[in-house]
Enzyme design. Structure first.
Site, PDB file in Angstrom:
ATOM      1  N   ASP A  11       0.861  -1.183   0.000  1.00 27.36           N
ATOM      2  CA  ASP A  11       0.000   0.000   0.000  1.00 27.36           C
ATOM      3  C   ASP A  11       0.897   1.233   0.000  1.00 27.36           C
ATOM      4  O   ASP A  11       1.725   1.405   0.898  1.00 27.36           O
ATOM      5  CB  ASP A  11      -0.887  -0.033   1.251  1.00 27.36           C
ATOM      6  CG  ASP A  11      -2.013   0.981   1.198  1.00 27.36           C
ATOM      7  OD1 ASP A  11      -2.014   1.829   0.282  1.00 27.36           O
ATOM      8  OD2 ASP A  11      -2.874   0.937   2.093  1.00 27.36           O
ATOM      9  N   ASP A 105      -3.265   2.306  -5.667  1.00 27.77           N
ATOM     10  CA  ASP A 105      -2.111   2.331  -4.770  1.00 27.77           C
ATOM     11  C   ASP A 105      -2.001   1.114  -3.876  1.00 27.77           C
ATOM     12  O   ASP A 105      -1.253   1.129  -2.912  1.00 27.77           O
ATOM     13  CB  ASP A 105      -2.143   3.598  -3.912  1.00 27.77           C
ATOM     14  CG  ASP A 105      -3.244   3.562  -2.871  1.00 27.77           C
ATOM     15  OD1 ASP A 105      -4.317   3.006  -3.169  1.00 27.77           O
ATOM     16  OD2 ASP A 105      -3.025   4.066  -1.762  1.00 27.77           O
ATOM     17  N   GLU A 106      -2.739   0.061  -4.190  1.00 29.98           N
ATOM     18  CA  GLU A 106      -2.804  -1.055  -3.257  1.00 29.98           C
ATOM     19  C   GLU A 106      -2.978  -2.358  -4.024  1.00 29.98           C
ATOM     20  O   GLU A 106      -3.784  -2.418  -4.955  1.00 29.98           O
ATOM     21  CB  GLU A 106      -4.038  -0.816  -2.372  1.00 29.98           C
ATOM     22  CG  GLU A 106      -4.007  -1.400  -1.016  1.00 29.98           C
ATOM     23  CD  GLU A 106      -5.369  -1.214  -0.341  1.00 29.98           C
ATOM     24  OE1 GLU A 106      -5.768  -2.122   0.366  1.00 29.98           O
ATOM     25  OE2 GLU A 106      -6.010  -0.169  -0.547  1.00 29.98           O
TER      26      GLU A 106
HETATM   27 MG   LIG Z   1      -2.496   3.891   0.276  1.00 30.41          MG
END
Ligand SMILES: [Mg+2]
Length: 451
Positions: A11, A105-106
């Protein structure tokens, strides 16, 4: 739950805000809020410095501004976020083809699916995660990621959450229950505020507390399906697989005609329709294409595929159609066409439209929202009475957008309003730069898509 820690969760830390701080040196170490532009906006991401003021994702813009009026409120540059995301996902796919992105983002990675066997000992995983995090830092020009590794998705995600920001945590097999026991019940997937409140009312606040209630009581409390899942996860039993998302490599639309078509006008119209559908699918996927293809099947079933690669990447139906039509013009269709298709390939998350590809003057994305109400970094409040249409076609004057000035070079929009735009002249690779104000229609100022 696996016998070994082979599920990894990565993340990126305060992702959108971190990209802005990377590219805007004057904002490093400062409160930055991405989103929250306009009066009804909500916060997309807050930098850690802004979080210190209690600003959180999904908070109304008005509240974020009240909590920290001097924060920089930026509109966001989603092309840059997609670019950074693609770099990170590629780094993860180099580790293992089984990558399941949850958002830009993950992502989860299944280390069992790695082409070369991975050393899944705690020491081996710690090394792997260190290497991975520095590859992300280097590859993205300075973004940090937090990484967790464990025997399941549930544990890997909790581990990366506990490691934030800029940290790593490998949870050894067998230590899961001890790890989650003291955590609030809300860490369990599916336990939202409502369920958490129900559990709280009977004194169940921590994951460990769930052991105090029998299955019947839990079922009465949260429902049948949910109770079983909850009880399993509380014991860290989670078998959800990592499901790799196949990357979209091309998009195409084709039609087979009932009767072979000879009429060139009709064929052109079919191409236009296909181009519109392809462009709509590109837009829906937030993608742009570098290559346009057509597929033509003749009356005798001979099939030709023709392609042209553009100088840039586009999602505009007119441009796709124009290229498709010119490709068809170079194909002999006089004996009739049985099937006609339009496709695009060379897909990218970044708009790189080149003026030379354009059959007509480019109508820059005027449909993008125009905002003149935001004032980053304590800039004087603009006059809201000014009609935004004055800026139509000059949408880059959104706070945070990249611009270039003929004399002063590259910079970003610090604030706009009152027919003026204030630019800070700095980039990722410069020290913090000076601020200057121009007329909003200054011809020396142009939009810049990439640094
Ligand atoms: Mg994040």
């Amino acid at each position: 739950m696996r016998g070994e820690a082979s599920v990894l969760h990565l993340d990126l830390d305060a992702f959108f805000a971190a990209v802005e701080q990377r590219d805007k040196p004057s904002l490093r170490g400062k409160p930055v809020v991405v989103g929250g532009i306009g009066l009804r906006g909500v916060v997309a991401t807050a930098s850690y410095e802004a979080r210190a003021y209690g600003i959180r994702s999904a908070m109304p813009a008005s509240e974020a501004r009240r909590r920290c009026p001097h924060a920089a409120f930026l509109a966001g540059r989603h092309d840059l976020y997609r670019e950074a995301s693609a770099v990170v996902m590629d780094i993860l796919r180099a580790l293992s083809p089984a990558v399941e992105p949850l958002s830009l983002d993950e992502a989860f990675v299944d280390l069992r699916a790695a082409p070369e066997p991975v050393d899944l000992s705690t020491a081996g995983l710690t090394d792997l995660v260190d290497t991975l995090r520095s590859a992300v830092f280097t590859g993205t020009g300075g973004l940090t990621a937090s990484v967790g590794v464990g025997t399941s998705k549930f544990i890997a995600k909790i581990a990366s959450e506990l490691a934030k920001p800029d940290g790593a945590r490998v949870v050894a097999p067998g230590s899961e229950v001890a790890l989650i026991a003291p955590l609030p019940v809300s860490v369990i997937p599916g336990v939202g505020p409502v369920t958490a409140e129900k559990l709280h009312r009977i004194g169940l606040d921590r994951v460990a507390d769930l052991k105090q209630v029998g299955p019947d009581e839990l079922r009465q409390l949260v429902g049948f399906t949910h109770a079983a899942e909850l009880a399993r996860l509380a014991q860290s039993e989670d078998d959800r697989p990592v499901v790799a998302e196949r990357e979209t490599k091309s998009i195409s639309v084709e039609d087979t005609f009932e009767v072979d078509v000879v009429d060139a006008t009709r064929l052109g119209e079919v191409l236009d329709g296909h181009a519109r559908q392809v462009a709509a699918r590109l837009r829906a996927a937030h993608l742009f294409a570098r290559t346009v293809t057509i597929k033509v099947r003749q009356h005798d079933f001979v099939t030709h595929t023709r392609a042209r690669t553009l100088l840039g990447a586009t999602n505009r139906p007119e441009l796709i159609s124009e290229v498709a039509r010119s490709l068809l013009a170079g194909t002999d269709t006089t004996a009739g066409v049985r099937l006609l298709g339009v496709g695009v390939a060379g897909l990218t998350g970044i708009l790189q439209e080149n003026l030379f590809d354009s059959p007509a003057p480019v109508d820059a994305d005027v449909d993008a929202p125009v905002d003149v109400t935001a004032t980053p970094a304590g800039h004087p409040q603009p006059d809201h009475s000014e009609p935004p249409k004055l800026h139509r076609g000059r949408w880059p004057w959104r706070p945070g957008a990249d611009v270039r000035h003929e004399e002063h070079g590259p910079g970003w929009v610090w604030g706009a309003g009152l027919g003026r735009v204030t630019v800070r002249f700095e980039t990722r690779d410069t020290p913090p730069g000076p601020v200057r104000t121009f007329r909003a229609d200054d011809p020396r100022l142009t939009a810049r898509y990439a640094p």
